[in-house]
Design a protein around this motif. Structure first.
Motif, PDB file in Angstrom:
ATOM      1  N   HIS A 230       0.979  -1.262   0.017  1.00 24.77           N
ATOM      2  CA  HIS A 230      -0.373  -0.165   0.101  1.00 24.77           C
ATOM      3  C   HIS A 230       0.862   0.532   0.377  1.00 24.77           C
ATOM      4  O   HIS A 230       0.498   2.609  -0.705  1.00 24.77           O
ATOM      5  CB  HIS A 230      -1.415  -0.343   1.254  1.00 24.77           C
ATOM      6  CG  HIS A 230      -2.050  -0.803   0.908  1.00 24.77           C
ATOM      7  ND1 HIS A 230      -2.400  -1.156  -0.056  1.00 24.77           N
ATOM      8  CD2 HIS A 230      -2.171  -2.464   1.581  1.00 24.77           C
ATOM      9  CE1 HIS A 230      -3.663  -1.442  -0.015  1.00 24.77           C
ATOM     10  NE2 HIS A 230      -3.546  -2.634   0.871  1.00 24.77           N
TER      11      HIS A 230
ATOM     12  N   GLN B 228      -3.078   7.538  -8.545  1.00 31.61           N
ATOM     13  CA  GLN B 228      -3.784   6.746  -8.397  1.00 31.61           C
ATOM     14  C   GLN B 228      -4.316   6.049  -9.168  1.00 31.61           C
ATOM     15  O   GLN B 228      -5.119   4.598  -9.504  1.00 31.61           O
ATOM     16  CB  GLN B 228      -5.602   7.562  -9.283  1.00 31.61           C
ATOM     17  CG  GLN B 228      -5.957   8.656  -8.312  1.00 31.61           C
ATOM     18  CD  GLN B 228      -6.080   8.755  -7.053  1.00 31.61           C
ATOM     19  OE1 GLN B 228      -6.237   7.419  -6.556  1.00 31.61           O
ATOM     20  NE2 GLN B 228      -5.391   9.612  -6.296  1.00 31.61           N
TER      21      GLN B 228
ATOM     22  N   GLN C  38       0.887   4.280  -2.761  1.00 31.76           N
ATOM     23  CA  GLN C  38       0.646   5.712  -2.688  1.00 31.76           C
ATOM     24  C   GLN C  38       1.963   6.896  -2.702  1.00 31.76           C
ATOM     25  O   GLN C  38       2.047   7.734  -3.131  1.00 31.76           O
ATOM     26  CB  GLN C  38       0.129   5.628  -1.283  1.00 31.76           C
ATOM     27  CG  GLN C  38      -1.007   4.719  -1.431  1.00 31.76           C
ATOM     28  CD  GLN C  38      -1.276   4.780  -0.004  1.00 31.76           C
ATOM     29  OE1 GLN C  38      -0.860   5.718   1.883  1.00 31.76           O
ATOM     30  NE2 GLN C  38      -2.580   4.453   0.434  1.00 31.76           N
TER      31      GLN C  38
ATOM     32  N   THR D 209      -2.374   1.889  -9.226  1.00 32.48           N
ATOM     33  CA  THR D 209      -1.678   0.309  -8.082  1.00 32.48           C
ATOM     34  C   THR D 209      -1.454   0.002  -9.430  1.00 32.48           C
ATOM     35  O   THR D 209      -1.592  -0.637 -10.268  1.00 32.48           O
ATOM     36  CB  THR D 209      -3.273  -0.100  -8.245  1.00 32.48           C
ATOM     37  OG1 THR D 209      -3.995   0.695  -7.386  1.00 32.48           O
ATOM     38  CG2 THR D 209      -3.035  -1.037  -7.443  1.00 32.48           C
TER      39      THR D 209
END
Length: 364
Positions: free
Chosen positions: A274, A283, A278, A285
């Motif tokens: 995670h 945005q 980030q 992934t």
């Protein structure tokens, strides 16, 4: 093995599959009928597989099973169940016994789906050896009664196991549908897990108050995930898969006594993924994870991000283990120092970089 002229043998390779939406719970223990649909990815046989040879001749007087070259003193009850079903279906009444020789190229009983590949390769080898009708559906049935998730390793690509009708499997999308898709498997612990999936499922069904709540979410997640795969929408794919993994392990924790498959290294990897996603502030992934019934993560990623992710792993999991490090061709990247997680050296036993496989292979 008999050297008689009527001796016949078939060898099959099958790879494990990694569940994206987990199967957890059986409404029928004998036939292994699942409580919910599940969806998986079958791995490439070049990187991980079970290799099973089944032989038979009229002179054999009993069934024998060799694993990694060592004869086992007793056949597992579920293997015996598969062989009994073969005898019921075969048209050749003279052939009564078989010799099975099986080998895995990866650790067994450690949450890496070894039973799935083992029983899929056994089922396909038996189906071909005895030339049974409806070969693929027959192999799927045999694999399922051996080990439920093995029914998904009968096919390559993205595979759905239905909880309705005959509870067999089908290929939803072939391997080539998402050709840039890659899987990075991190083996933190190859030891045999303390609680088998079979025992844990029974305990969950009997005691978990979250179990029925999980079942009520499956159909919607299946629909959403299939749509994400169809559109190659990795962001949507990643969110659904990671949330299902977390929900599955929450149900295991809600079981009494609790079933705990994740360890501290598993949790570290969850936080790392995670934080990495980030890190650039956009945005997109880059990587997703899932954990089956074990501590070892399966990470999903597109080819364009593989090199950077491997450098991330080298930075946070430095090791002197050459087998774990051989996938990483370049040095660790200092830019990852912005991620405020501890570096944990020498925790990785092995890294496997693989892709979606096209399914089992008959070798001979």
């Amino acid at each position: 093995m008999s050297s008689d002229s009527d001796c016949r043998s078939v060898t099959c390779q099958a790879s494990p599959n990694i569940a994206l939406i987990k199967y957890w719970g059986k409404r029928n223990e004998e036939l292994i009928l699942p409580d919910n649909d599940s969806l998986s990815i079958t791995l490439d046989t070049n990187d991980m597989h079970s290799y099973t040879t089944v032989s038979t001749s009229s002179s054999m007087t009993c069934d024998t099973f060799y694993f990694d070259g060592v004869q086992q003193t007793k056949l597992a009850s579920r293997m015996q169940k598969v062989l009994n079903e073969i005898r019921r279906r075969t048209k050749d009444g003279k052939i009564k016994f078989v010799e099975i020789r099986s080998h895995n190229t990866f650790p067994a009983s450690s949450g890496l789906a070894s039973s799935a590949s083992a029983y899929a390769s056994l089922a396909i080898a038996l189906t071909n050896l005895f030339n049974l009708d409806d070969a693929q559906s027959t192999a799927a049935y045999l694999a399922r009664i051996g080990s439920g998730s093995a029914v998904r390793s009968i096919y390559g690509g993205f595979v759905r196991w239905s909880s309705e009708g005959e509870c067999l499997s089908s290929c939803v999308f072939p391997a080539e549908h998402w050709s840039e898709f890659r899987i990075v498997i991190l083996i933190f612990n190859s030891s045999k897990k303390a609680v088998s999936s079979t025992d844990a499922m029974q305990r969950t069904r009997q005691t978990s108050t979250l179990f029925q709540a999980r079942l009520s979410t499956i159909n919607e997640k299946m629909t959403q995930l299939i749509e994400a795969i169809k559109n190659k929408d990795f962001n949507a794919f990643a969110k659904i898969v990671m949330m299902d993994s977390s929900q599955f392990h929450a149900v295991c924790m809600d079981t009494y006594p609790p079933v705990i498959y994740l360890n501290e290294q598993s949790k570290h990897l969850i936080h790392l993924v995670h934080a990495y996603n980030q890190m650039d502030g956009d945005q997109t992934t880059k990587v997703a994870y899932t954990f089956d019934a074990g501590p070892n993560p399966f990470c999903f990623i597109r080819q364009e991000h593989v090199d950077e992710f491997l450098r991330l792993l080298k930075y946070f999991y430095p090791t002197v283990n050459a087998d774990a490090d051989k996938q990483v061709s370049s040095d660790a990247d200092e830019k990852f120092s912005s991620i405020t997680l501890p570096v944990t050296p020498n925790v990785l036993e092995r890294i496997v970089l693989t892709k979606i496989g096209s399914g089992p292979k008959i070798i001979s």
